[in-house]
Design an enzyme around this catalytic site. Structure first.
Site, PDB file in Angstrom:
ATOM      1  N   HIS A  67      10.939 -45.920  73.697  1.00 56.75           N
ATOM      2  CA  HIS A  67      10.593 -45.718  72.295  1.00 56.75           C
ATOM      3  C   HIS A  67      11.264 -46.827  71.481  1.00 56.75           C
ATOM      4  CE1 HIS A  67       9.264 -41.417  72.620  1.00 56.75           C
ATOM      5  NE2 HIS A  67      10.077 -41.416  73.668  1.00 56.75           N
ATOM      6  N   HIS A 126       8.690 -44.950  79.696  1.00 52.37           N
ATOM      7  CA  HIS A 126       8.428 -45.622  78.413  1.00 52.37           C
ATOM      8  C   HIS A 126       9.717 -45.780  77.623  1.00 52.37           C
ATOM      9  CE1 HIS A 126       7.817 -41.272  77.959  1.00 52.37           C
ATOM     10  NE2 HIS A 126       8.322 -41.399  76.749  1.00 52.37           N
TER      11      HIS A 126
HETATM   12  P1  AMP Z   1       8.852 -38.565  75.550  1.00 54.85           P
HETATM   13  O1  AMP Z   1       9.021 -37.253  74.857  1.00 54.85           O
HETATM   14  O2  AMP Z   1      10.070 -39.420  75.557  1.00 54.85           O
HETATM   15  O3  AMP Z   1       8.262 -38.368  76.920  1.00 54.85           O
HETATM   16  O4  AMP Z   1       7.832 -39.372  74.667  1.00 54.85           O
HETATM   17  C1  AMP Z   1       6.451 -39.272  74.781  1.00 54.85           C
HETATM   18  C2  AMP Z   1       5.883 -39.790  73.497  1.00 54.85           C
HETATM   19  O5  AMP Z   1       4.522 -40.077  73.675  1.00 54.85           O
HETATM   20  C3  AMP Z   1       5.982 -38.784  72.340  1.00 54.85           C
HETATM   21  O6  AMP Z   1       6.722 -39.376  71.274  1.00 54.85           O
HETATM   22  C4  AMP Z   1       4.533 -38.529  71.968  1.00 54.85           C
HETATM   23  O7  AMP Z   1       4.349 -38.382  70.587  1.00 54.85           O
HETATM   24  C5  AMP Z   1       3.853 -39.769  72.482  1.00 54.85           C
HETATM   25  N1  AMP Z   1       2.454 -39.584  72.820  1.00 54.85           N
HETATM   26  C6  AMP Z   1       1.903 -38.597  73.557  1.00 54.85           C
HETATM   27  N2  AMP Z   1       0.571 -38.803  73.697  1.00 54.85           N
HETATM   28  C7  AMP Z   1       0.293 -39.946  73.028  1.00 54.85           C
HETATM   29  C8  AMP Z   1      -0.921 -40.680  72.801  1.00 54.85           C
HETATM   30  N3  AMP Z   1      -2.099 -40.284  73.285  1.00 54.85           N
HETATM   31  N4  AMP Z   1      -0.832 -41.815  72.052  1.00 54.85           N
HETATM   32  C9  AMP Z   1       0.354 -42.228  71.554  1.00 54.85           C
HETATM   33  N5  AMP Z   1       1.513 -41.580  71.759  1.00 54.85           N
HETATM   34  C10 AMP Z   1       1.491 -40.459  72.475  1.00 54.85           C
END
Ligand code: AMP
Ligand code: ZN
Length: 137
Positions: A104, A102
Site C-alpha cells: 500500500h 501488495h
Molecule cells: P489488504 O487488506 O492489505 O489485503 O489490502 C487489500 C486492498 O485491496 C484493500 O485496501 C482493498 O480496498 C483493495 N482492493 C480490493 N479489491 C480491489 C479492487 N478491485 N480494486 C482496487 N483495490 C481493491
C-alpha cells in the site's frame, strides 16, 4: 505469468476486472485502491501471483518495492502531501484481505484522520529480553 484464477488482483493484471492504473512495467502494476485510506491510496503488486511477504521471491519483492517507491515519488511530486506511508499486511491476523502480495502506498495530508496503530510506550525489559532470546537462540 503465474496466475491464480480465483485471485482478484490476478484478474486486474489480466484485464478481467477494471482498475485505475497509475504505473506499470514488465513485472509490476500500481492501481488506485477502491477503499482509499486517503486520496491517491495506491496498491502496488507484482504481475505474478505470490500469496504474501513470506512466499514472494527476493527479486520480485525488490522489483515491487522499487515500483512502490516510484509511486511514492510521483505522489509526492503531484499531490499536496506532507508524507507517504508504505504498508504491507502479511496474514489474515495482520489485516491482509487479498492474498496476492501488495504494498500500500498511502499519501498523507496535513490534518488527515490517520493515526499510528499503536501507542508508543516503553516496553517491559524482561519481555523484550525474552523475545530477543526467542528470535536469536
Ligand atoms: P489488504 O487488506 O492489505 O489485503 O489490502 C487489500 C486492498 O485491496 C484493500 O485496501 C482493498 O480496498 C483493495 N482492493 C480490493 N479489491 C480491489 C479492487 N478491485 N480494486 C482496487 N483495490 C481493491
Ligand atoms: Zn493473484
Amino acid at each position: 505469468m503465474a496466475q491464480d484464477p480465483d485471485c482478484i488482483f490476478c484478474k486486474i493484471v489480466a484485464g478481467e476486472l477494471p482498475s485505475l492504473v497509475v504505473a506499470e512495467d514488465e513485472d509490476t502494476v500500481a492501481f488506485l485502491d477502491v477503499n482509499p485510506a486517503t486520496p491517491g491510496h495506491t496498491v502496488v503488486i507484482p504481475k505474478d501471483h505470490h500469496r504474501d511477504l513470506l512466499t514472494i521471491d527476493d527479486e520480485t519483492l525488490a522489483r515491487t518495492t522499487a515500483a512502490a517507491r516510484r509511486v511514492a515519488a510521483t505522489i509526492t511530486e503531484r499531490l499536496d502531501v506532507v508524507g507517504v506511508n508504505l504498508l504491507n499486511n502479511c496474514g489474515a491476523g495482520a489485516w491482509q484481505t487479498v492474498f496476492h502480495f501488495h504494498v500500500h502506498v498511502v499519501p498523507r495530508y496535513a490534518e488527515d484522520p490517520l493515526r499510528l496503530p499503536w501507542i508508543p510506550a516503553p516496553g517491559d525489559r524482561d519481555e523484550i529480553t525474552a523475545t530477543h532470546a526467542a528470535l536469536t537462540a
